[in-house]
Structures are given as structure tokens and as C-alpha cells.
Design a protein around this motif. Structure first.
Motif, mmCIF file in Angstrom:
data_model
loop_
_atom_site.group_PDB
_atom_site.id
_atom_site.type_symbol
_atom_site.label_atom_id
_atom_site.label_comp_id
_atom_site.label_asym_id
_atom_site.label_seq_id
_atom_site.Cartn_x
_atom_site.Cartn_y
_atom_site.Cartn_z
ATOM 1 N N ARG A 286 -8.868 10.493 -4.055
ATOM 2 C CA ARG A 286 -7.519 10.002 -4.327
ATOM 3 C C ARG A 286 -6.476 11.103 -4.117
ATOM 4 N NH1 ARG A 286 -10.123 7.167 -8.651
ATOM 5 N NH2 ARG A 286 -9.381 8.652 -10.234
ATOM 6 N N TRP B 238 -3.357 10.890 -1.543
ATOM 7 C CA TRP B 238 -1.955 11.133 -1.910
ATOM 8 C C TRP B 238 -1.327 12.161 -0.975
ATOM 9 C CZ3 TRP B 238 0.826 8.037 -4.617
ATOM 10 C CH2 TRP B 238 0.332 7.341 -5.719
ATOM 11 N N THR C 73 -0.794 10.683 2.610
ATOM 12 C CA THR C 73 -0.024 9.453 2.776
ATOM 13 C C THR C 73 1.480 9.690 2.782
ATOM 14 O OG1 THR C 73 -1.809 8.225 1.682
ATOM 15 C CG2 THR C 73 0.296 7.113 1.899
ATOM 16 N N TRP D 293 -0.858 16.642 -7.520
ATOM 17 C CA TRP D 293 -1.641 15.504 -6.997
ATOM 18 C C TRP D 293 -3.005 15.397 -7.676
ATOM 19 C CZ3 TRP D 293 1.372 12.228 -5.304
ATOM 20 C CH2 TRP D 293 2.384 12.470 -4.377
ATOM 21 N N ALA E 240 -4.159 12.029 -9.481
ATOM 22 C CA ALA E 240 -5.378 11.362 -9.025
ATOM 23 C C ALA E 240 -6.367 11.159 -10.164
ATOM 24 C CB ALA E 240 -6.025 12.179 -7.902
ATOM 25 N N LEU F 36 -6.750 4.290 -8.501
ATOM 26 C CA LEU F 36 -6.106 3.419 -7.520
ATOM 27 C C LEU F 36 -6.900 3.401 -6.225
ATOM 28 C CD1 LEU F 36 -2.499 4.787 -8.108
ATOM 29 C CD2 LEU F 36 -3.277 2.501 -8.770
ATOM 30 N N ASN G 20 -3.541 0.651 -2.663
ATOM 31 C CA ASN G 20 -2.560 0.808 -3.745
ATOM 32 C C ASN G 20 -1.673 2.030 -3.495
ATOM 33 O OD1 ASN G 20 -5.048 -0.183 -6.156
ATOM 34 N ND2 ASN G 20 -3.384 -1.438 -5.357
ATOM 35 N N ILE G 21 -2.304 3.118 -3.141
ATOM 36 C CA ILE G 21 -1.563 4.371 -2.913
ATOM 37 C C ILE G 21 -0.591 4.206 -1.751
ATOM 38 C CG2 ILE G 21 -1.811 6.788 -2.194
ATOM 39 C CD1 ILE G 21 -4.438 6.849 -3.804
ATOM 40 N N THR H 256 3.434 4.658 -1.930
ATOM 41 C CA THR H 256 4.121 5.579 -1.022
ATOM 42 C C THR H 256 5.224 4.858 -0.257
ATOM 43 O OG1 THR H 256 2.088 6.862 -0.766
ATOM 44 C CG2 THR H 256 3.789 7.189 0.884
ATOM 45 N N ILE I 148 4.169 3.783 -9.593
ATOM 46 C CA ILE I 148 2.785 3.440 -9.942
ATOM 47 C C ILE I 148 2.763 2.288 -10.938
ATOM 48 C CG2 ILE I 148 0.710 4.269 -11.120
ATOM 49 C CD1 ILE I 148 1.280 7.048 -9.918
#
Length: 441
Positions: A368, A372, A375, A388, A392, A397, A401-402, A406, A430
Motif C-alpha cells: 500500500r 501511494w 499513484t 506514506w 498505509a 485499502l 481505492n487508493i 488520489t 480517505i
């Protein structure tokens, strides 16, 4: 200019002389007819390649050009016949039928017999043999006779040239099929590459194995002689929660190996009417045969869920549909990928048929964090209070979702003209995503 064009023009001129010569003999304007010489231009067009690959004799070539003529010169046969029957009239010996939309005469098997055999029974039977199921025309699904109503002569069926052969000859390439009732599959592609996709290490390892099959399968089957021992094609099951990269992975496999990927819409395939599901599947696999396409069955539970005990006719036919699909998948010589949210949804009897079963789990904290970092676009600055690794660890997620978060954050930055994201703004985004998913923040 289409590289086939010079040779096609020569072929149509040759066919015109062939048909006209036969008509002259039939109407008594000439005692005999000799097959005219045919010369081709030396080029690398599809027609030249076909002639080199198959080396058709003049009867086979005549059949191909006769079936193609309506696509190139719709009035060719009508015009030639009108030269001998200016007042019109019935001409059953020549065969031919009218189409639903086409205004000209469409050639039939009887038309081919008239041109190639006349009244010679032995030669007429030879034409019928060429148009039979054992000939390479039929085996390669290139040219065939349209079925006729029961009781009517087989040779009265229309000569049908495969639509993709027509495309190759006329425009020089085959276009990708469009999504329709006859082809319930959508071509999918991506501008992303493997570096943009973050997968669990075990998942990545199994995907590399599928790549190896794509790369080395022909060598294994044909050079190493394994064709007689193993079934063609490769079958894989991708399972895991939504948004974990199943569709993107299938798309990237195609991009990486130069193969088209088609996602099958099972809602358009499965029909409540008996026999219709099998027909839909048959059209799909017939179109895909020998194309080396990757077929991606999303939400495969619709057909591959646990089979029920047969309590009524509906259960019986539902199981028959599954059996038919299994048979077509096992005989398909390309890569078939089935996707499901949970492995337990798939009947264990089907699992034995897969060479690979690949789990796509919700990414762990390390994955994750990497998602992040990859992305967010480079134009957005990351505030120093945003770690991050901590984000995470706190929020479980999926990759989808991420990406949604974003996307939202990027739009907010552009709208506010503040190209920076801090922890507060990120957590607001989020929370919005979790509420949308029906999860408690």
C-alpha cells in the motif's frame, strides 16, 4: 494503396474472362473454353501470401474469387449474364441467389459447378468435394456453403467467404471486432506498464509463470513434441477482492506479450432461453479461434459457480451450459483467464482444469505504501507531515481505492490552485472513499 489491389484487379479480370468463356460455350457462341492464364504482381500482400502458403489450384482459386466478387464488383455476374440474356429470363443452371440487402446475384455452389464443371458429373462432384468439410477451406473456416432448408440441394447454398478474409483482401488488415450481441466481448487496453502495478510477491511470481507459457508454448508443443501429450492453451483463475488488479494484470499480460485482450461480458452471454447461452459462447470462441487472443471472463461466478443438484429442467440445462463452456475453454489454444472475487465461489470440479490459480489479496502495508508513492502525480507536492508508511499501516485499502482517493485529491488541488497534499486533506479524502464503500471510518 492496398498492397493487394494490383493482384485483386488481375484476379477480377481473370474471373470475368472465366465466367464469360463458360457462358459463350453454354449459349453456343463458342465450341470450347480454355482456362485463361493468370499472372500476379510480386508483392507482400495478403493475397500473395495466401497463394504462397496454400498453393490453391485453379478450381480453389476460382471459388475464392467468385465468393469475393460480390464484395468488389457487385454487378459482375448480373452484367455478364445480361450480355447473353438481354431480355432477362430464368437461368437455373447458373444458380445464384438474391440477398436481403444486396441487389446483385450472389454465387452459390451451383454457380461454381456451372463455371468449373458444366455438365460434367465427375467435375461437378469434385467441386462439391472442395466445398465439403474435409477441405482446407472448411478446416480453416475460410470458405463454406451457407446451409439450406431441409430437402433442398446442398449446392444451392450461397458461397460464404469469411468476413476476416474479406477484410484482409480488401483493406489489408483485420479490424478488432466491436462489442455486439454477436460478439459480447470488449477489447481492453492500458497505457500503464508493469512498473505502475504493485502486486504481492507470490502473485507476481505466478504472473511471470504465465508470461513464460506465452513466450515458450510454441516451442514446447511443436519443437519439443508435447502437442500430443498436453491440451492446447492455458487456463488461469484470478481470485481476490475487487480493486486488487485482476483486470489490469490481464491487460498488461496482453500488452507485454503483444496479444489482444478481450473482456467477456457474461451478462450478455448467459440467456434464460434454452440453447441460447451455448450459441453465444460458440460465436465468441469461433471468432477467437487461432487469434492468440487473451480471453478474460470477469465475474466468472455467473457460469462457474458451484453446480446444483438437478431438481428440474432449468438445473439440467444450466449444468449443460457449464459443461459446454468447459469444453470450449479446454479446446481453446490461447490464454483464458477467469476472475472471481472468492475462490470458494468456483466449483472445485472446475479448479482441476486450471494450470494456475492466482490469489490477488488486499495489498499489505508495504504494498500500500508503494502504491501511494506511485499513484500521486509528480505535480503535487507532499507535505512533510504525511508519512506514506504510517498511512498505509492505518488504512486497509485496495489499489482501486487508493487510485480513487488520489483522483479526488488531485482535482481538489487543481480546483483550489494549491498543489500540495497534507495529512488532513488526505484523510478527508480517505473518509469520503470509506463512506462511499459503506465502511465505518
Amino acid at each position: 494503396m492496398n498492397s493487394n489491389e494490383p493482384n485483386l484487379q488481375s484476379a477480377m479480370d481473370w474471373l470475368t474472362r472465366m465466367v464469360d468463356g463458360c457462358l459463350k460455350v453454354y449459349f453456343g457462341h463458342s465450341e470450347k473454353f480454355e482456362v485463361p492464364a493468370l499472372s500476379f504482381y510480386d508483392n507482400e500482400g495478403w493475397l500473395a501470401d495466401l497463394l504462397e502458403r496454400q498453393k490453391p489450384n485453379y478450381q480453389e482459386f476460382t471459388l475464392l474469387m467468385l465468393a469475393l466478387a460480390a464484395h468488389l464488383q457487385p454487378n459482375l455476374l448480373n452484367k455478364l449474364i445480361a450480355g447473353y440474356l438481354p431480355e432477362g429470363g430464368d437461368f437455373p443452371e447458373f444458380g445464384g441467389v438474391k440477398g436481403a440487402n444486396h441487389r446483385g446475384l450472389l454465387p452459390t455452389g451451383e454457380t461454381a459447378q456451372f463455371i468449373l464443371a458444366g455438365d460434367d458429373l465427375g467435375k461437378r462432384l469434385e467441386v462439391q468435394r472442395i466445398l465439403g468439410s474435409d477441405h482446407w477451406f472448411a478446416q480453416q473456416k475460410m470458405l463454406w456453403l451457407e446451409p439450406v432448408p431441409e430437402g433442398e440441394p446442398v449446392m444451392s447454398g450461397r458461397l460464404v467467404l469469411d468476413a476476416e478474409v474479406v477484410e484482409c483482401l480488401t483493406v489489408g488488415a483485420v479490424s478488432k471486432p466491436r462489442f455486439s450481441m454477436d460478439f459480447p466481448a470488449e477489447y481492453i487496453e492500458t497505457q500503464m506498464d508493469w512498473n505502475d502495478l504493485v502486486l504481492h510477491p507470490n502473485t507476481s511470481r505466478q504472473i511471470r509463470e504465465i508470461e513464460q507459457w506465452i513466450k515458450h508454448n510454441d516451442t514446447l508443443l511443436f519443437e519439443w513434441g508435447m502437442k500430443k501429450k498436453i491440451k492446447p492453451g492455458y487456463r488461469a483463475l484470478f481470485y481476490g477482492p475487487p480493486g486488487t488488479g485482476k483486470t489490469l494484470t490481464a491487460t498488461l499480460l496482453g500488452k507485454q506479450t503483444g496479444k489482444d485482450v478481450f473482456r467477456i461480458d457474461l451478462s450478455r452471454v448467459v440467456s434464460k432461453y434454452i440453447g441460447e447461452t451455448e450459441k453465444n459462447l460458440s460465436r465468441l470462441f469461433d471468432k477467437a479461434e487461432n487469434k492468440n487472443w487473451i480471453l478474460f471472463f470477469d465475474e466468472a461466478d455467473a457460469l462457474f459457480g458451484k453446480r446444483t443438484e438437478i431438481r428440474d429442467a432449468h438445473d439440467k440445462y444450466a449444468n449443460q451450459e457449464v459443461a459446454y463452456l468447459l469444453q470450449r475453454i479446454e479446446s481453446y489454444n490461447g490464454l483464458v483467464i477467469l476472475a472471481s472475487n472468492q475462490r470458494g465461489n468456483i466449483d472445485e470440479a472446475f479448479v482441476r482444469r486450471f494450470q494456475a490459480i492466482v490469489h490477488f489479496p488486499i495489498p499489505g502495508p508495504e504494498e500500500r505504501a508503494e502504491i501511494w508513492r506511485k499513484t500521486f502525480p509528480a505535480q503535487i507536492r507532499i507535505h512533510k507531515d504525511l508519512d506514506w508508511d504510517k498511512v498505509a499501516s492505518r488504512y486497509e485499502l485496495s489499489g482501486a481505492n487508493i487510485l480513487n482517493i488520489t483522483h479526488y485529491c488531485a482535482l481538489q488541488c487543481l480546483a483550489g490552485d494549491v498543489l500540495m497534499i497534507d495529512l488532513n486533506r488526505l484523510e478527508t479524502a480517505i473518509q469520503r472513499e470509506l463512506i462511499k464503500e459503506g465502511k465505518v471510518f
